[in-house]
Design an enzyme around this catalytic site. Structure first.
Site, PDB file in Angstrom:
ATOM      1  N   GLY A 180      -4.289   1.465 -10.679  1.00  0.00           N
ATOM      2  CA  GLY A 180      -4.906   1.948  -9.765  1.00  0.00           C
ATOM      3  C   GLY A 180      -4.706   3.709  -9.610  1.00  0.00           C
ATOM      4  O   GLY A 180      -4.419   3.993  -8.634  1.00  0.00           O
ATOM      5  N   ASN A 228       1.027   0.079  -9.513  1.00  0.00           N
ATOM      6  CA  ASN A 228       0.804   0.888  -8.367  1.00  0.00           C
ATOM      7  C   ASN A 228      -0.254   0.050  -7.410  1.00  0.00           C
ATOM      8  O   ASN A 228      -0.451   0.055  -6.365  1.00  0.00           O
ATOM      9  CB  ASN A 228       0.383   2.168  -8.419  1.00  0.00           C
ATOM     10  CG  ASN A 228      -0.307   2.760  -7.421  1.00  0.00           C
ATOM     11  OD1 ASN A 228       0.245   3.024  -6.363  1.00  0.00           O
ATOM     12  ND2 ASN A 228      -1.708   2.964  -7.437  1.00  0.00           N
ATOM     13  N   SER A 247       6.508  -1.334  -0.491  1.00  0.00           N
ATOM     14  CA  SER A 247       5.943  -0.694   0.866  1.00  0.00           C
ATOM     15  C   SER A 247       7.143  -0.805   1.953  1.00  0.00           C
ATOM     16  O   SER A 247       7.935  -2.083   1.483  1.00  0.00           O
ATOM     17  CB  SER A 247       4.745  -1.291   1.528  1.00  0.00           C
ATOM     18  OG  SER A 247       4.656  -1.218   2.952  1.00  0.00           O
ATOM     19  N   TYR A 252       0.360  -9.088   3.998  1.00  0.00           N
ATOM     20  CA  TYR A 252       0.904  -7.970   3.063  1.00  0.00           C
ATOM     21  C   TYR A 252       2.203  -7.723   2.946  1.00  0.00           C
ATOM     22  O   TYR A 252       2.658  -7.467   1.714  1.00  0.00           O
ATOM     23  CB  TYR A 252      -0.086  -6.782   3.608  1.00  0.00           C
ATOM     24  CG  TYR A 252       0.478  -5.228   3.035  1.00  0.00           C
ATOM     25  CD1 TYR A 252      -0.096  -4.916   1.669  1.00  0.00           C
ATOM     26  CD2 TYR A 252       1.250  -4.428   3.524  1.00  0.00           C
ATOM     27  CE1 TYR A 252       0.180  -3.694   1.110  1.00  0.00           C
ATOM     28  CE2 TYR A 252       1.392  -3.154   3.103  1.00  0.00           C
ATOM     29  CZ  TYR A 252       1.142  -2.771   1.917  1.00  0.00           C
ATOM     30  OH  TYR A 252       1.309  -1.693   1.296  1.00  0.00           O
ATOM     31  N   ALA A 253       2.971  -7.721   4.184  1.00  0.00           N
ATOM     32  CA  ALA A 253       4.367  -7.404   4.171  1.00  0.00           C
ATOM     33  C   ALA A 253       4.970  -8.575   3.536  1.00  0.00           C
ATOM     34  O   ALA A 253       6.140  -8.344   2.754  1.00  0.00           O
ATOM     35  CB  ALA A 253       4.711  -7.343   5.723  1.00  0.00           C
TER      36      ALA A 253
HETATM   37  N1  LIG Z   1      -1.141   4.530   1.746  1.00  0.00           N
HETATM   38  C1  LIG Z   1      -0.103   3.914   2.323  1.00  0.00           C
HETATM   39  O1  LIG Z   1       0.502   4.344   3.193  1.00  0.00           O
HETATM   40  C2  LIG Z   1       0.841   2.997   1.595  1.00  0.00           C
HETATM   41  C3  LIG Z   1       2.205   2.739   1.906  1.00  0.00           C
HETATM   42  C4  LIG Z   1       3.046   2.004   1.587  1.00  0.00           C
HETATM   43  C5  LIG Z   1       2.595   1.378   0.250  1.00  0.00           C
HETATM   44  N2  LIG Z   1       1.529   1.800  -0.226  1.00  0.00           N
HETATM   45  C6  LIG Z   1       1.109   1.028  -1.673  1.00  0.00           C
HETATM   46  O2  LIG Z   1       0.898   2.041  -2.559  1.00  0.00           O
HETATM   47  C7  LIG Z   1      -0.004   1.377  -3.587  1.00  0.00           C
HETATM   48  C8  LIG Z   1      -1.269   2.403  -3.534  1.00  0.00           C
HETATM   49  O3  LIG Z   1      -1.893   2.663  -2.315  1.00  0.00           O
HETATM   50  P1  LIG Z   1      -2.885   3.565  -1.914  1.00  0.00           P
HETATM   51  O4  LIG Z   1      -3.067   3.720  -0.606  1.00  0.00           O
HETATM   52  O5  LIG Z   1      -2.692   4.820  -2.633  1.00  0.00           O
HETATM   53  O6  LIG Z   1      -4.289   2.967  -2.666  1.00  0.00           O
HETATM   54  P2  LIG Z   1      -5.841   3.385  -2.716  1.00  0.00           P
HETATM   55  O7  LIG Z   1      -5.862   4.898  -2.460  1.00  0.00           O
HETATM   56  O8  LIG Z   1      -6.888   2.487  -2.183  1.00  0.00           O
HETATM   57  O9  LIG Z   1      -5.871   3.343  -4.330  1.00  0.00           O
HETATM   58  C9  LIG Z   1      -5.775   1.779  -5.015  1.00  0.00           C
HETATM   59  C10 LIG Z   1      -6.150   1.985  -6.309  1.00  0.00           C
HETATM   60  O10 LIG Z   1      -5.915   0.784  -7.049  1.00  0.00           O
HETATM   61  C11 LIG Z   1      -7.248   0.611  -7.731  1.00  0.00           C
HETATM   62  N3  LIG Z   1      -7.316  -1.008  -7.401  1.00  0.00           N
HETATM   63  C12 LIG Z   1      -7.660  -1.686  -6.200  1.00  0.00           C
HETATM   64  N4  LIG Z   1      -7.947  -2.915  -6.411  1.00  0.00           N
HETATM   65  C13 LIG Z   1      -7.771  -3.255  -7.689  1.00  0.00           C
HETATM   66  C14 LIG Z   1      -7.596  -4.418  -8.361  1.00  0.00           C
HETATM   67  N5  LIG Z   1      -7.711  -5.464  -7.884  1.00  0.00           N
HETATM   68  N6  LIG Z   1      -7.429  -4.120  -9.683  1.00  0.00           N
HETATM   69  C15 LIG Z   1      -7.451  -3.047 -10.591  1.00  0.00           C
HETATM   70  N7  LIG Z   1      -7.168  -1.920  -9.623  1.00  0.00           N
HETATM   71  C16 LIG Z   1      -7.648  -2.024  -8.245  1.00  0.00           C
HETATM   72  C17 LIG Z   1      -8.320   1.280  -6.948  1.00  0.00           C
HETATM   73  O11 LIG Z   1      -9.405   1.480  -7.675  1.00  0.00           O
HETATM   74  P3  LIG Z   1     -10.745   0.667  -7.812  1.00  0.00           P
HETATM   75  O12 LIG Z   1     -11.041   0.501  -6.186  1.00  0.00           O
HETATM   76  O13 LIG Z   1     -11.809   1.257  -8.369  1.00  0.00           O
HETATM   77  O14 LIG Z   1     -10.191  -0.555  -8.339  1.00  0.00           O
HETATM   78  C18 LIG Z   1      -7.342   2.659  -6.858  1.00  0.00           C
HETATM   79  O15 LIG Z   1      -7.488   3.308  -7.898  1.00  0.00           O
HETATM   80  C19 LIG Z   1      -0.352   0.061  -3.182  1.00  0.00           C
HETATM   81  O16 LIG Z   1       0.498  -0.765  -3.663  1.00  0.00           O
HETATM   82  C20 LIG Z   1      -0.050   0.088  -1.662  1.00  0.00           C
HETATM   83  O17 LIG Z   1       0.467  -1.142  -1.214  1.00  0.00           O
HETATM   84  C21 LIG Z   1       0.654   2.657   0.407  1.00  0.00           C
END
Ligand SMILES: NC(=O)c1ccc[n+]([C@@H]2O[C@H](COP(=O)([O-])OP(=O)(O)OC[C@H]3O[C@@H](n4cnc5c(N)ncnc54)[C@H](OP(=O)(O)O)[C@@H]3O)[C@@H](O)[C@H]2O)c1
Length: 264
Positions: free
Chosen positions: A20, A88, A142, A156-157
């Site tokens: 990701g 990730n 998270s 999710y949690a």
């Molecule tokens: N943002 C927050 O506030 C937050 C808070 C706590 C934890 N997190 C955690 O941090 C991580 C990243 O979150 P983010 O907010 O940065 O997400 P994001 O901006 O949506 O990016 C997700 C990435 O993962 C890829 N992806 C999604 N589904 C996939 C799949 N099934 N197979 C392969 N690749 C996949 C997406 O590309 P494609 O769509 O092209 O596949 C993208 O590159 C996650 O684990 C999330 O739970 C985020």
């Protein structure tokens, strides 16, 4: 930590996979590890519009076992394995509304995306790290894994809580095999899905986005530092954890949340 490491090519000669790595936190991690001298492989379901030509991109949906096998084969053929694995991929896809709003399908897809994607990839890529007696695995979890919001992100949690537990167990299994395993738990981080989540919550509650953010944050006690994290701040922590400077760290969870989690 940040300034010193920014000038430090402490990952030179290392090969890293960031799943990701085309958006949000993963993209920031990929950029950060590249600057530190690592050869970075990035995977996602879609080719990014603007890709970093110094990275190697592999398309793979990590919820599909056959695509994980293909990703692993390509990595092993082209790179002979990796030194750093950043699991990730993840996100909140199930509806809000508590236990009665969630179907078996919602639970299964949340567990596939947030738990099994990483477990499956670890199983495929760890044998070569164990063989080399060297490697680092990071699971991006998270703070929700330790602080559920039943009406907002139950499945999710729960899947992130399971990821925390799995990551600890894996660290204990691999501690004497030269492979370190760590968990990074961001709080609210400024990425496109977080912004969309706030907008959707605002629309479904009939309130402005700013108020929705305040309401969501107040349920968790707010963010003491008064702002969301930037993806680059999470990347900076990940860089430190995979670097030689963190050689004695394994089996621990690092929250990066501006002080949000109200526990000791
Ligand atoms: N943002 C927050 O506030 C937050 C808070 C706590 C934890 N997190 C955690 O941090 C991580 C990243 O979150 P983010 O907010 O940065 O997400 P994001 O901006 O949506 O990016 C997700 C990435 O993962 C890829 N992806 C999604 N589904 C996939 C799949 N099934 N197979 C392969 N690749 C996949 C997406 O590309 P494609 O769509 O092209 O596949 C993208 O590159 C996650 O684990 C999330 O739970 C985020």
């Amino acid at each position: 930590m940040d300034n010193q490491q920014n000038h430090n090519k402490d990952l030179e000669g290392k090969i890293a996979l960031v799943t990701g790595g085309t958006k949000g936190i993963g993209k920031a991690i990929a950029e950060r590890l590249t600057k530190a001298g690592a050869q970075v492989i990035v995977s996602a379901r879609n080719q990014p519009e603007e890709s970093d030509t110094s990275n190697h991109f592999i398309v793979a949906d990590l919820t599909q076992p056959a695509q994980v096998a293909k990703l692993t084969q390509e990595i092993n053929e082209k790179f002979g394995g990796i030194d750093i694995l950043i699991n990730n991929v993840g996100g909140l896809t199930a509806p809000s509304g508590g236990f009665s709003a969630l179907t078996d399908e919602d639970w299964e897809s949340e567990l596939q995306l947030n738990l099994l994607s990483g477990i499956r990839l670890d199983r495929a890529l760890l044998p070569k790290m164990i063989e080399k007696k060297s490697g680092v695995v990071i699971h991006i979890s998270s703070i929700s894994g330790r602080q559920p919001l039943w009406n907002v992100n139950l499945a999710y949690a729960v899947s992130k809580a399971a990821l925390n537990n799995y990551s600890k167990a894996l660290a204990m299994e691999l501690a004497d095999k030269g492979v370190r395993v760590l968990t990074v738990s961001p709080g609210a981080t400024k990425t496109p899905p977080m912004e969309k989540f706030i907008e959707d919550f605002a629309a479904s509650s009939g309130i402005p986005a700013e108020q929705a953010l305040k309401q969501l944050l107040s349920q968790t006690g707010g963010i003491p530092m008064g702002r969301m994290a930037e993806p680059e701040e999470v990347a900076s922590l990940v860089h430190f954890l995979v670097s030689p400077a963190a050689a004695y760290l394994t089996g621990t969870i690092y929250s990066i949340d501006g002080g949000s989690l109200p526990v000791v």
